[in-house]
Design an enzyme around this catalytic site. Structure first.
Site, PDB file in Angstrom:
ATOM      1  N   THR A  97       0.908  -1.095   0.032  1.00 13.91           N
ATOM      2  CA  THR A  97       0.287  -0.157   0.188  1.00 13.91           C
ATOM      3  C   THR A  97       1.578   1.412  -0.207  1.00 13.91           C
ATOM      4  O   THR A  97       1.627   1.661   1.105  1.00 13.91           O
ATOM      5  CB  THR A  97      -1.332   0.033   0.970  1.00 13.91           C
ATOM      6  OG1 THR A  97      -2.125  -1.113   1.096  1.00 13.91           O
ATOM      7  CG2 THR A  97      -2.067   1.121   1.621  1.00 13.91           C
ATOM      8  N   LYS A 172      -7.303   1.802  -3.813  1.00 15.98           N
ATOM      9  CA  LYS A 172      -7.017   1.217  -2.066  1.00 15.98           C
ATOM     10  C   LYS A 172      -7.078   2.215  -0.857  1.00 15.98           C
ATOM     11  O   LYS A 172      -7.690   2.425  -0.351  1.00 15.98           O
ATOM     12  CB  LYS A 172      -5.272   0.795  -1.960  1.00 15.98           C
ATOM     13  CG  LYS A 172      -5.283   0.708  -0.732  1.00 15.98           C
ATOM     14  CD  LYS A 172      -6.152  -0.954   0.244  1.00 15.98           C
ATOM     15  CE  LYS A 172      -5.280  -1.156   1.125  1.00 15.98           C
ATOM     16  NZ  LYS A 172      -4.315  -2.367   1.300  1.00 15.98           N
TER      17      LYS A 172
END
Length: 289
Positions: A97, A172
């Site tokens: 991420t 995300k």
């Protein structure tokens, strides 16, 4: 079956690499802590490499799941980075991420060198990684994505290409914004119900079947009532993710008042000593008085 490498054997990467091996892929692993890589090889076979560059040599697909933008740059374009050994026609799949900016930067570098790059952050947490049921959000070229999707599905139940490079990371961010708002709302609801004298386990059991229901309510509601926060996705990690979100919002002009506020609530949880508590610990700050 493919020859693959996996860089980063943390709580997510370790089981993800394990699923690749279980599906029959030829897996080489790299981890900054050598003992963790050796432990993985003892459990799953394959081999451990001393550097990302060594791990990537001769591989068709190189996966990574590390901590942040700086970690990602280190294992890709750093002095011993994987990009220095990637072969033309191979693909680098990044499950970190990270920012959309670094995804675009690395995709451009990969394109110049003649190999593919897919940004592919995941959702589902440690349990999702261990059970092979992660959701994977991808950005990159369609042809490159199509070639690596079968391998990604070794540890995923859902995987989708959402646009050009950086789109996976942006998706995300959307995911984390949704979670932050949901957990704060659930925290306030439980704290309110407890102040009102309700049996909140019973209340959540009923309302989870209706319009208020969510994954957070089903999987974290009971433990929030019980003040148990020693599992799941840590507050420190969520703050890192929300920092990425808010930085992107400053770039694109999106208004994020609730997300910014919840980020500050998480900062308060950190000050309470809850940096490694699960993100559902937002309720703890409502009960501290």
């Amino acid at each position: 079956m493919a020859k693959v490498a996996f860089l980063g054997l943390g709580v997510m990467g370790y089981p993800m690499a394990g699923h690749l091996a279980a599906k029959g892929h030829d897996v080489t692993v790299y981890n900054r802590t050598v003992a963790k890589a050796e432990e993985w090889v003892s459990a799953h076979g394959g081999r451990a490499a001393a550097t990302p560059r060594e791990a990537a040599a001769g591989q068709e697909i190189v996966f990574a799941c590390v901590g942040n933008d700086d970690d990602l740059r280190d294992v890709t374009i750093g002095p011993a980075g994987a990009f220095h050994a990637m072969e033309k026609g191979a693909t680098f799949v990044d499950h970190t991420t990270a920012s959309a900016e670094v995804a675009r930067e690395l995709a451009a570098a990969a394109d110049i060198a003649g190999f593919g790059f897919i940004d592919a952050p995941v959702s589902g947490g440690q349990a999702g990684a261990e059970n092979g049921v992660l959701t994977v959000m991808c950005g990159g070229e369609e042809k490159v994505y199509a070639a690596v999707e079968p391998a990604i599905m070794s540890f995923a139940r859902s995987c989708r290409l959402l646009g050009a490079s950086g789109s996976g990371q942006l998706a995300k961010m959307v995911n984390q914004v949704c979670i932050a708002g949901l957990v704060q709302g659930l925290s306030e609801a439980i704290a309110f119900g407890q102040k009102a004298g309700l049996d909140m386990e019973a209340v959540l059991d009923v309302i989870s079947k209706g319009a208020a229901g969510s994954w957070q309510m089903e999987n974290r509601g009971k433990t929030m009532v019980e003040d148990k926060f020693d599992f799941g996705f840590a507050v420190d990690w969520m703050r890192k993710d929300l920092d990425i979100v808010l930085a992107e919002a400053r770039r694109n002009g999106a208004s994020m008042p609730v997300t910014a506020l919840v980020d500050q609530f998480y900062a308060e949880v950190q000050k309470m000593g809850g940096g490694r508590w699960d993100t559902s610990s937002l309720i703890a700050r409502l009960k501290r008085d």
